[in-house]
Design a protein around this motif. Sequence first.
Motif, PDB file in Angstrom:
ATOM      1  N   GLU A   3       0.828  -1.187   0.000  1.00 18.80           N
ATOM      2  CA  GLU A   3       0.000   0.000   0.000  1.00 18.80           C
ATOM      3  C   GLU A   3       0.874   1.252   0.000  1.00 18.80           C
ATOM      4  N   MET A   4       0.309   2.369  -0.551  1.00 13.92           N
ATOM      5  CA  MET A   4       1.068   3.601  -0.644  1.00 13.92           C
ATOM      6  C   MET A   4       1.468   4.134   0.722  1.00 13.92           C
ATOM      7  N   ASP A   5       0.573   3.996   1.744  1.00 15.79           N
ATOM      8  CA  ASP A   5       0.939   4.520   3.058  1.00 15.79           C
ATOM      9  C   ASP A   5       2.086   3.728   3.683  1.00 15.79           C
ATOM     10  N   GLU A   6       2.221   2.434   3.306  1.00 15.61           N
ATOM     11  CA  GLU A   6       3.355   1.651   3.783  1.00 15.61           C
ATOM     12  C   GLU A   6       4.652   2.146   3.155  1.00 15.61           C
ATOM     13  N   LEU A   7       4.570   2.510   1.875  1.00 17.30           N
ATOM     14  CA  LEU A   7       5.755   3.011   1.185  1.00 17.30           C
ATOM     15  C   LEU A   7       6.231   4.321   1.784  1.00 17.30           C
ATOM     16  N   THR A   8       5.298   5.262   1.982  1.00 16.21           N
ATOM     17  CA  THR A   8       5.694   6.578   2.459  1.00 16.21           C
ATOM     18  C   THR A   8       6.067   6.572   3.928  1.00 16.21           C
ATOM     19  N   ALA A   9       5.526   5.618   4.682  1.00 15.42           N
ATOM     20  CA  ALA A   9       5.872   5.541   6.098  1.00 15.42           C
ATOM     21  C   ALA A   9       7.352   5.237   6.286  1.00 15.42           C
ATOM     22  N   SER A  10       7.952   4.539   5.321  1.00 11.66           N
ATOM     23  CA  SER A  10       9.356   4.155   5.430  1.00 11.66           C
ATOM     24  C   SER A  10      10.288   5.153   4.750  1.00 11.66           C
ATOM     25  N   VAL A  11       9.728   6.246   4.204  1.00 11.94           N
ATOM     26  CA  VAL A  11      10.561   7.232   3.521  1.00 11.94           C
ATOM     27  C   VAL A  11      11.460   7.939   4.526  1.00 11.94           C
ATOM     28  N   GLU A  12      12.751   7.948   4.259  1.00 12.51           N
ATOM     29  CA  GLU A  12      13.695   8.611   5.149  1.00 12.51           C
ATOM     30  C   GLU A  12      13.654  10.116   4.923  1.00 12.51           C
ATOM     31  N   LYS A  13      13.617  10.874   6.009  1.00 15.97           N
ATOM     32  CA  LYS A  13      13.578  12.330   5.936  1.00 15.97           C
ATOM     33  C   LYS A  13      14.829  12.923   6.577  1.00 15.97           C
ATOM     34  N   GLU A  14      15.086  14.176   6.245  1.00 19.15           N
ATOM     35  CA  GLU A  14      16.250  14.865   6.785  1.00 19.15           C
ATOM     36  C   GLU A  14      15.868  16.256   7.263  1.00 19.15           C
ATOM     37  N   ARG A  33       0.052  18.843   3.514  1.00 20.63           N
ATOM     38  CA  ARG A  33      -0.056  17.463   3.060  1.00 20.63           C
ATOM     39  C   ARG A  33      -0.170  17.481   1.544  1.00 20.63           C
ATOM     40  N   ASP A  34      -0.054  16.320   0.946  1.00 21.19           N
ATOM     41  CA  ASP A  34      -0.109  16.232  -0.511  1.00 21.19           C
ATOM     42  C   ASP A  34      -1.566  16.365  -0.961  1.00 21.19           C
ATOM     43  N   ARG A  35      -1.997  17.595  -1.175  1.00 21.69           N
ATOM     44  CA  ARG A  35      -3.375  17.850  -1.576  1.00 21.69           C
ATOM     45  C   ARG A  35      -3.609  17.551  -3.052  1.00 21.69           C
ATOM     46  N   ALA A  36      -2.560  17.568  -3.854  1.00 19.09           N
ATOM     47  CA  ALA A  36      -2.718  17.380  -5.298  1.00 19.09           C
ATOM     48  C   ALA A  36      -2.908  15.921  -5.690  1.00 19.09           C
ATOM     49  N   TYR A  37      -2.114  15.014  -5.102  1.00 22.43           N
ATOM     50  CA  TYR A  37      -2.156  13.610  -5.499  1.00 22.43           C
ATOM     51  C   TYR A  37      -2.528  12.663  -4.369  1.00 22.43           C
ATOM     52  N   GLY A  38      -2.673  13.183  -3.168  1.00 21.68           N
ATOM     53  CA  GLY A  38      -3.167  12.380  -2.061  1.00 21.68           C
ATOM     54  C   GLY A  38      -2.201  11.369  -1.493  1.00 21.68           C
ATOM     55  N   VAL A  39      -0.890  11.527  -1.740  1.00 19.75           N
ATOM     56  CA  VAL A  39       0.080  10.618  -1.134  1.00 19.75           C
ATOM     57  C   VAL A  39       0.107  10.896   0.366  1.00 19.75           C
ATOM     58  N   PRO A  40       0.004   9.872   1.217  1.00 22.13           N
ATOM     59  CA  PRO A  40      -0.071  10.097   2.670  1.00 22.13           C
ATOM     60  C   PRO A  40       1.176  10.775   3.216  1.00 22.13           C
ATOM     61  N   GLY A  41       0.983  11.468   4.338  1.00 21.14           N
ATOM     62  CA  GLY A  41       2.100  12.104   5.026  1.00 21.14           C
ATOM     63  C   GLY A  41       1.773  13.531   5.412  1.00 21.14           C
ATOM     64  N   ARG A  42       2.455  14.021   6.449  1.00 22.65           N
ATOM     65  CA  ARG A  42       2.334  15.398   6.903  1.00 22.65           C
ATOM     66  C   ARG A  42       3.686  16.078   6.766  1.00 22.65           C
ATOM     67  N   PHE A  43       3.677  17.337   6.338  1.00 19.85           N
ATOM     68  CA  PHE A  43       4.919  18.034   6.037  1.00 19.85           C
ATOM     69  C   PHE A  43       4.858  19.448   6.605  1.00 19.85           C
ATOM     70  N   LEU A  44       5.956  19.884   7.212  1.00 23.90           N
ATOM     71  CA  LEU A  44       6.031  21.205   7.811  1.00 23.90           C
ATOM     72  C   LEU A  44       6.678  22.186   6.837  1.00 23.90           C
ATOM     73  N   ILE A  45       5.980  23.274   6.557  1.00 20.87           N
ATOM     74  CA  ILE A  45       6.501  24.326   5.696  1.00 20.87           C
ATOM     75  C   ILE A  45       6.880  25.486   6.600  1.00 20.87           C
TER      76      ILE A  45
END
Length: 327
Positions: A3-14, A33-45
């Motif tokens: 599943e896509m959320d499994e893929l993104t959960a393991s994405v390494e961040k810096e 969050r990815d409002r355009a394509y709906g890929v899971p995850g939260r991101f701080l701007i």
Amino acid sequence: MVEMDELTASVEKELVVCALCGRDQTELLYEGRDRAYGVPGRFLIVRCQHCGLVYLNPRPIPQSIGRYYPLNYEPYRKAPGEARLKIQQFHQRLKLRNRCLVVNRFCEPGRLLDVGCATGTFLAEMKRYGEWHVYGVELSQAAAYYARQELGLDVFPGRLQEAGFADAQFDVVTMWDVLEHVHDPRQALAEIHRILKPGGALICSVPDLDSLDARLFGRFWIGLDAPRHLYVYSGHTLAAMLKAGGLEPQRFFCFYGRYTAFALSLRLLFREWVRGERGRRWLDRVLFLPVWRFLFLPYFYLVDRWGRGSIVTAYARKPDGESGGQD
């Protein structure tokens, strides 16, 4: 199937410091969050409290960022003639034509490199506007393959720094909506400085944080586009970044984006209330009716003339008399 959320959960961040001033003092602007394509995850701007640069922090590392570029990512569309609708073909060709005219307005024909050329549609069109020798660099293997195999273009599949271009090889470098995606913009601009001939030009466009759309839509503005947009530039921070890369900004102007960027932001806003695939298809049909583009043309023309369009284009030059590298 993973599943896509499994893929993104393991994405390494810096975690990173400001790419412009090197400071590490920020304030939170948005939790995106990815409002355009709906890929899971939260991101701080965040925004640097010292120089004002806006960027994603933490962010996916370069080896992982590709997971956030789906196959239907809009810039990876194919040649205009392959678009399903005639009106789509018309608008694609019009945007490419306008880009070509801007390059010819500032530069004499010579060697041109398009960084982040996607499927190469701009380069293919550019060959029709004078004796241009065109080259491209594209990180997406699939997009680069299309450019090479279907359009017969000389496109390097990978990052700019990996292409191995010679010092002072190009008269012009273009970056259409690319600099905001680059992990190290100062390094990329320094490499562009190296491969440009003395007096050569960089023409690049980015979403403009000073735009009317950015103020109107806030966290729904398409120019944020987390997590693909690692940086969001204002006129001030874009000029400072170009100078940090050894380039001299000459002019900033708005000439495209207009209704398309506005409608994409409206889509992100309305999707908060419109549920289901059927409702979203209906929303897209309404928002992208050709009639709106023509009805609002006078408004967007005035916004562009005011310099507050959603996308700003910079024309910068490598100083005359400089060699390939920087001191």
